[in-house]
Design a protein around this motif. Structure first.
Motif, PDB file in Angstrom:
ATOM      1  N   TYR B 150       1.108  -1.508   0.409  1.00 42.84           N
ATOM      2  CA  TYR B 150       0.042  -0.308  -0.127  1.00 42.84           C
ATOM      3  C   TYR B 150       1.099   1.193  -0.095  1.00 42.84           C
ATOM      4  O   TYR B 150       0.267   2.448  -0.809  1.00 42.84           O
ATOM      5  CB  TYR B 150      -0.713   0.205   0.799  1.00 42.84           C
ATOM      6  CG  TYR B 150      -1.682   1.072   1.084  1.00 42.84           C
ATOM      7  CD1 TYR B 150      -2.554   0.603   0.223  1.00 42.84           C
ATOM      8  CD2 TYR B 150      -1.904   2.035   2.324  1.00 42.84           C
ATOM      9  CE1 TYR B 150      -4.186   2.031  -0.043  1.00 42.84           C
ATOM     10  CE2 TYR B 150      -2.968   2.728   1.958  1.00 42.84           C
ATOM     11  CZ  TYR B 150      -4.036   2.701   1.126  1.00 42.84           C
ATOM     12  OH  TYR B 150      -5.265   3.382   1.055  1.00 42.84           O
ATOM     13  N   VAL B 151       2.034   1.251   0.747  1.00 38.21           N
ATOM     14  CA  VAL B 151       2.928   2.049   1.037  1.00 38.21           C
ATOM     15  C   VAL B 151       3.335   2.872  -0.983  1.00 38.21           C
ATOM     16  O   VAL B 151       3.979   3.672  -0.539  1.00 38.21           O
ATOM     17  CB  VAL B 151       3.824   2.314   1.295  1.00 38.21           C
ATOM     18  CG1 VAL B 151       5.415   0.822   0.717  1.00 38.21           C
ATOM     19  CG2 VAL B 151       4.607   3.066   2.012  1.00 38.21           C
ATOM     20  N   ALA B 152       3.332   2.294  -1.379  1.00 33.91           N
ATOM     21  CA  ALA B 152       3.495   2.108  -3.533  1.00 33.91           C
ATOM     22  C   ALA B 152       3.095   3.599  -3.311  1.00 33.91           C
ATOM     23  O   ALA B 152       2.639   4.608  -4.171  1.00 33.91           O
ATOM     24  CB  ALA B 152       3.297   1.194  -4.074  1.00 33.91           C
ATOM     25  N   PHE B 153       1.191   3.411  -3.471  1.00 39.39           N
ATOM     26  CA  PHE B 153       0.242   4.489  -3.826  1.00 39.39           C
ATOM     27  C   PHE B 153       0.888   5.679  -2.135  1.00 39.39           C
ATOM     28  O   PHE B 153       0.927   7.263  -3.141  1.00 39.39           O
ATOM     29  CB  PHE B 153      -1.419   4.440  -3.191  1.00 39.39           C
ATOM     30  CG  PHE B 153      -1.408   3.311  -4.440  1.00 39.39           C
ATOM     31  CD1 PHE B 153      -1.098   2.740  -5.617  1.00 39.39           C
ATOM     32  CD2 PHE B 153      -2.153   2.284  -3.474  1.00 39.39           C
ATOM     33  CE1 PHE B 153      -1.690   1.547  -5.679  1.00 39.39           C
ATOM     34  CE2 PHE B 153      -1.595   0.938  -3.983  1.00 39.39           C
ATOM     35  CZ  PHE B 153      -2.004   0.481  -5.172  1.00 39.39           C
ATOM     36  N   TYR B 154       0.902   5.823  -1.266  1.00 40.54           N
ATOM     37  CA  TYR B 154       1.326   6.925  -0.759  1.00 40.54           C
ATOM     38  C   TYR B 154       2.611   7.366  -1.418  1.00 40.54           C
ATOM     39  O   TYR B 154       2.297   8.558  -1.616  1.00 40.54           O
ATOM     40  CB  TYR B 154       2.210   6.330   0.950  1.00 40.54           C
ATOM     41  CG  TYR B 154       2.138   6.768   2.014  1.00 40.54           C
ATOM     42  CD1 TYR B 154       1.428   8.321   2.366  1.00 40.54           C
ATOM     43  CD2 TYR B 154       3.245   6.537   3.151  1.00 40.54           C
ATOM     44  CE1 TYR B 154       1.529   9.186   3.451  1.00 40.54           C
ATOM     45  CE2 TYR B 154       3.388   7.821   4.016  1.00 40.54           C
ATOM     46  CZ  TYR B 154       2.350   8.563   3.637  1.00 40.54           C
ATOM     47  OH  TYR B 154       2.662   8.927   5.675  1.00 40.54           O
ATOM     48  N   ALA B 155       3.613   6.697  -1.202  1.00 38.14           N
ATOM     49  CA  ALA B 155       4.424   7.241  -2.556  1.00 38.14           C
ATOM     50  C   ALA B 155       4.013   7.561  -3.690  1.00 38.14           C
ATOM     51  O   ALA B 155       5.026   9.438  -3.568  1.00 38.14           O
ATOM     52  CB  ALA B 155       6.032   5.778  -2.330  1.00 38.14           C
ATOM     53  N   VAL B 156       3.405   7.277  -4.248  1.00 41.44           N
ATOM     54  CA  VAL B 156       3.218   8.048  -5.812  1.00 41.44           C
ATOM     55  C   VAL B 156       2.139   9.092  -5.441  1.00 41.44           C
ATOM     56  O   VAL B 156       2.506  10.494  -5.945  1.00 41.44           O
ATOM     57  CB  VAL B 156       2.000   7.132  -5.949  1.00 41.44           C
ATOM     58  CG1 VAL B 156       1.671   7.830  -7.452  1.00 41.44           C
ATOM     59  CG2 VAL B 156       2.838   5.478  -6.882  1.00 41.44           C
ATOM     60  N   GLY B 157       1.885   9.213  -4.498  1.00 40.07           N
ATOM     61  CA  GLY B 157       0.908  10.442  -4.059  1.00 40.07           C
ATOM     62  C   GLY B 157       2.022  11.695  -3.862  1.00 40.07           C
ATOM     63  O   GLY B 157       2.188  12.979  -4.229  1.00 40.07           O
ATOM     64  N   ALA B 158       2.881  11.407  -2.174  1.00 45.55           N
ATOM     65  CA  ALA B 158       3.598  12.099  -2.833  1.00 45.55           C
ATOM     66  C   ALA B 158       4.745  12.854  -3.459  1.00 45.55           C
ATOM     67  O   ALA B 158       5.004  14.535  -3.869  1.00 45.55           O
ATOM     68  CB  ALA B 158       4.968  11.911  -1.623  1.00 45.55           C
ATOM     69  N   TYR B 159       4.781  11.771  -4.583  1.00 42.35           N
ATOM     70  CA  TYR B 159       6.343  12.582  -5.394  1.00 42.35           C
ATOM     71  C   TYR B 159       5.545  13.347  -6.573  1.00 42.35           C
ATOM     72  O   TYR B 159       5.738  13.863  -6.929  1.00 42.35           O
ATOM     73  CB  TYR B 159       6.773  11.249  -6.076  1.00 42.35           C
ATOM     74  CG  TYR B 159       8.205  11.074  -4.762  1.00 42.35           C
ATOM     75  CD1 TYR B 159       9.714  11.189  -5.726  1.00 42.35           C
ATOM     76  CD2 TYR B 159       8.044   9.889  -4.443  1.00 42.35           C
ATOM     77  CE1 TYR B 159      10.280  11.553  -5.254  1.00 42.35           C
ATOM     78  CE2 TYR B 159       9.481  10.152  -3.648  1.00 42.35           C
ATOM     79  CZ  TYR B 159      10.219  10.146  -4.354  1.00 42.35           C
ATOM     80  OH  TYR B 159      11.723  10.223  -3.489  1.00 42.35           O
ATOM     81  N   SER B 160       3.921  12.490  -6.916  1.00 37.08           N
ATOM     82  CA  SER B 160       3.458  13.839  -7.953  1.00 37.08           C
ATOM     83  C   SER B 160       3.321  15.034  -7.486  1.00 37.08           C
ATOM     84  O   SER B 160       3.829  15.186  -8.022  1.00 37.08           O
ATOM     85  CB  SER B 160       1.676  13.182  -7.703  1.00 37.08           C
ATOM     86  OG  SER B 160       1.375  11.628  -8.388  1.00 37.08           O
ATOM     87  N   TYR B 161       3.157  14.862  -5.822  1.00 43.68           N
ATOM     88  CA  TYR B 161       2.821  16.270  -5.548  1.00 43.68           C
ATOM     89  C   TYR B 161       4.215  17.312  -5.819  1.00 43.68           C
ATOM     90  O   TYR B 161       4.352  18.130  -6.326  1.00 43.68           O
ATOM     91  CB  TYR B 161       2.626  16.896  -3.745  1.00 43.68           C
ATOM     92  CG  TYR B 161       2.117  17.646  -3.533  1.00 43.68           C
ATOM     93  CD1 TYR B 161       2.441  19.279  -4.369  1.00 43.68           C
ATOM     94  CD2 TYR B 161       3.189  18.486  -2.574  1.00 43.68           C
ATOM     95  CE1 TYR B 161       1.968  20.673  -3.870  1.00 43.68           C
ATOM     96  CE2 TYR B 161       3.462  19.373  -1.768  1.00 43.68           C
ATOM     97  CZ  TYR B 161       3.200  20.626  -2.817  1.00 43.68           C
ATOM     98  OH  TYR B 161       3.363  22.194  -1.992  1.00 43.68           O
ATOM     99  N   ALA B 162       5.001  16.571  -5.251  1.00 43.00           N
ATOM    100  CA  ALA B 162       6.107  17.151  -5.150  1.00 43.00           C
ATOM    101  C   ALA B 162       6.999  16.966  -6.431  1.00 43.00           C
ATOM    102  O   ALA B 162       7.290  18.949  -6.666  1.00 43.00           O
ATOM    103  CB  ALA B 162       7.746  16.272  -4.877  1.00 43.00           C
ATOM    104  N   LEU B 163       6.932  16.160  -7.365  1.00 41.76           N
ATOM    105  CA  LEU B 163       7.393  16.540  -9.228  1.00 41.76           C
ATOM    106  C   LEU B 163       6.728  17.453  -9.759  1.00 41.76           C
ATOM    107  O   LEU B 163       7.122  18.651 -10.853  1.00 41.76           O
ATOM    108  CB  LEU B 163       7.491  15.260  -9.744  1.00 41.76           C
ATOM    109  CG  LEU B 163       8.470  14.191  -9.177  1.00 41.76           C
ATOM    110  CD1 LEU B 163       7.985  13.385  -9.346  1.00 41.76           C
ATOM    111  CD2 LEU B 163       9.829  14.729  -9.404  1.00 41.76           C
ATOM    112  N   LEU B 164       5.077  17.767  -9.698  1.00 43.45           N
ATOM    113  CA  LEU B 164       5.059  18.711 -10.623  1.00 43.45           C
ATOM    114  C   LEU B 164       4.915  19.817  -9.552  1.00 43.45           C
ATOM    115  O   LEU B 164       4.484  21.123 -10.531  1.00 43.45           O
ATOM    116  CB  LEU B 164       3.245  18.245  -9.323  1.00 43.45           C
ATOM    117  CG  LEU B 164       2.457  17.402 -10.626  1.00 43.45           C
ATOM    118  CD1 LEU B 164       1.083  17.122 -10.749  1.00 43.45           C
ATOM    119  CD2 LEU B 164       2.376  17.880 -12.673  1.00 43.45           C
TER     120      LEU B 164
END
Lengths: 238, 436
Positions: B150-164
């Motif tokens: 599940y942490v993968a989606f947590y990571a996707v969310g975090a990196y999505s915001y950080a990168l955008l």
């Protein structure tokens, strides 16, 4: 005989390389109760599952109400007028009786009220136990629930897989009576798979005998009951 | 007399059981504790044996196991086997009061005197895990799909915001829904290959998926910065009002005429995560009472029966993965904006394990249970910080105790989502359940 509601033409079904059904043909007319008897592993349940498209027939056709449903996905077939009460009942144990029934009507998107009323008229016991968890019901009650749940989608064809499995004789008699009543009052067409050949053949208008993936005999329930081969093989020889 | 007669086999069984446990302990501790290599004065290693320590540990295991068994037997004898069931009633009834009290406490926390920066930060941490627990609860608790990644989606969310934010300069409020959407998209992407898998097999694939995401983040240095992570992630604004330390025109403090204080941002972040968590809960509770939620639960109970009822398993599974992932993504975006720095180190398997532990200990499918479990585990972890590495032991012991005491989780009972007649009161309790 009128045009069949369900027609199975030369259907062969495989589990991997194992041929479970070897060119089976049967037909069920509207308003009929047809039973399929046979020993363990003869392919009875496989035939019911093939009608539902899971597993799919490798060759042959499944025709329901004039339409070829062989290639349709299971959830389409089960929304199109066919319902199944699966082997081993398979009620949702942690959910209430009422929720179980609602799930029967859900994929159709229809009003569950008339279905609930029919279910409770047929099996008053279920109405008393509506709020109870299905897992806490007795075996017979679970079977009633499984049938009632299947009926919630207002099907024209009901597939019953071993409704008497593991039930006391008196209870299975009640279930069979309910099926007879349902058929007589609403004209529901029933395809019944049973190991309990005696009761099933008494209930059914017609029957088929399935032996290792092939139909070996067919006829009216009375005829089959009278056949010595049937008596020997499936009725304990009396 | 009769008491003594019934007790004796219990005593014997407990002794035997404890003896076996002590033997297992001996097998484990003999090499791990009993043998120790030390560096001698010449730099060479020499072997030291610590048999007394091993014996001590064996004695502790023996005594602990014996007392546990004895207590279990004694309780079964005294109360009969239905003690769990009899407890379930009052517990679910008390849930009616616990949930609103918890919610009120959560809402008023920043206003309670004596609550400082540390307590608020802890509150934010706990609420983040409450939200993650509720998100995973959709997948594991309701739909019954064991997800170890599940942490993968947590990571996707975090990196999505950080990168955008880094590459396009988008603000938090635009990125929050995008992060959720992207995570949901990855949820569906994970969902497709595992459609036919169940139980342990599903668990292994999701575990692998979680690791893949982390390894990609770690190795795609040109985009993500690799192990260095991404820093300087912009903080969220309050409807365009920034939380700047010095105040100044256009800042939150300036607009409301307040003394500039770093606490404002913490309080804001606290309420933000509280709102996000409550949103997760609200959506889950709403869906549970709708056909989709009912289909999830039915799928958890019996997939074959679902198929026989014309329920489309594919869409049911994918929606569960997508929605669970979406809330994980929201939580991830929040995590990124709160920390202002993220790196793959924050998204290791242990995070998935903790979130799963919260869901399982809380009682699969129970919103209130998940909230309490997050509070106990994350809060407790923080409380025992002084114990340093021993707190892992406390953590493990707490989990074992909860599983012995309540094997179905803290709130193991499930109320029907549709209530009939006199059961309506329980339905009201369920609506309130988990709001805290």
């Amino acid at each position: 005989m009128s045009t069949p509601l369900l027609e199975i033409r030369e259907v062969s079904t495989f589990y991997g390389a194992v041929e479970a059904l070897k060119g089976v043909s049967i037909s069920v007319a509207p308003g009929e109760i047809v039973t399929l008897i046979g020993a363990n592993g003869a392919g009875k349940s496989t035939l019911l599952m093939t009608i539902c498209g899971d597993p799919r027939a490798r060759s042959g056709r499944v025709i329901f109400d004039g339409q070829d449903i062989t290639e349709r996905p299971t959830h389409h077939i089960m929304r199109g007028g066919i319902a199944q009460s699966p082997e081993g009942r398979r009620v949702f144990p942690r959910m209430s009786v009422h929720e179980n029934l609602l799930l029967g009507a859900q994929s159709q998107g229809i009003d569950p009220a008339p279905g609930l009323e029919q279910a409770f008229t047929l099996f008053p016991r279920l109405e008393e136990r509506q709020a109870q968890r299905a897992g806490t019901l007795s075996g017979g009650e679970q079977q009633m629930l499984a049938i009632a749940r299947a009926l919630m989608s207002r099907p024209r064809l009901l597939l019953l897989d071993e409704p008497s499995l593991g039930l006391a004789p008196l209870v299975s008699k009640q279930i069979f009576q309910a099926i007879r009543k349902l058929n007589a009052e609403t004209g529901l067409t029933v395809l019944l798979v049973e190991q309990n050949a005696n009761q099933a053949l008494r209930l059914a208008h017609r029957g088929y005998v399935l032996v290792t993936g092939r139909i070996t005999m067919s006829g009216t329930g009375r005829e089959l009951l009278a056949r010595p081969e049937v008596r020997d093989a499936y009725l304990g020889g009396h | 007399m009769s008491l003594a007669r019934t007790r004796r086999p219990v005593l014997g069984a407990a002794l035997k059981d404890a003896g076996l446990a002590a033997l297992v302990a001996a097998g484990l501790f003999l090499p791990m504790v009993g043998l120790r290599t030390d560096v001698g004065p010449t730099g060479a290693l020499f072997l030291r044996t610590r048999w007394t320590d091993v014996l001590l540990l064996m004695a502790i295991v023996f005594a602990g196991r014996f007392l546990l068994r004895f207590w279990q037997e004694w309780r079964a004898e005294r109360h009969g086997p239905s003690v769990q069931k009899r407890l379930a009633g009052p517990l679910s009834r008390s849930g009616r009061f616990v949930a609103p009290v918890l919610l009120l406490f959560a809402l008023l926390l920043p206003a309670i005197p004596g609550i400082g920066r540390y307590e608020l930060d802890l509150g934010i941490l706990v609420l983040t895990y409450v939200m993650l627990g509720w998100g995973l609860n959709i997948v594991v608790g309701l739909a019954g799909l064991l997800d170890l990644g599940y942490v993968a989606f947590y990571a996707v969310g975090a990196y999505s915001y950080a990168l955008l934010a880094q590459y396009f300069g988008l603000s938090f409020w635009i990125c929050l829904p995008l992060a959720g959407l992207l995570a949901a998209f990855w949820g569906i992407l994970l969902g497709f290959p595992v459609l036919r898998l169940r139980g342990d097999y599903l668990a292994i694939v999701t575990l692998g998926f979680g690791e893949i995401i982390r390894l990609v983040l770690l190795n795609w240095v040109s985009l993500t910065g690799g192990p260095n992570g991404i820093s300087g992630i912009p903080r969220p604004s309050f409807f365009g009002l920034a939380f700047t330390a010095g105040g100044g025109p256009g800042s939150f403090a300036d607009f409301f005429g307040l003394e500039p204080s770093p606490t404002h941002r913490v309080v804001f972040l606290y309420y933000l995560i509280l709102a996000l968590a409550l949103l997760t809960n609200w959506v889950t509770l709403r869906l549970r009472r709708q056909p989709l939620g009912r289909a999830w639960e039915a799928m958890r109970e019996d997939e074959i029966a679902c198929r026989s009822l014309g329920i489309n398993i594919t869409t049911t599974k994918l929606t569960a993965f997508a929605l669970g992932a979406m809330f994980g993504g929201f939580a991830g975006a929040f995590f990124a904006t709160r920390q202002a720095f993220i790196s793959p180190e924050s998204f290791t398997f242990i995070e998935s394990a903790i979130i799963l532990a919260i869901v399982v200990l809380g009682g699969l499918g129970s919103q209130l249970g998940v909230a309490i479990a997050a509070l106990v585990l994350i809060g407790g972890f923080e409380v025992f910080r002084d114990l340093q590495e021993w707190r892992m032991l406390v953590f493990g012991a707490a989990m074992v105790l909860i599983m012995i005491w309540k094997p179905r989780g803290l709130v193991g009972s499930r109320n029907p989502t549709v209530a009939l007649g006199e059961k309506r009161t329980i339905s009201a309790a369920m609506v309130a359940e988990g709001r805290g």
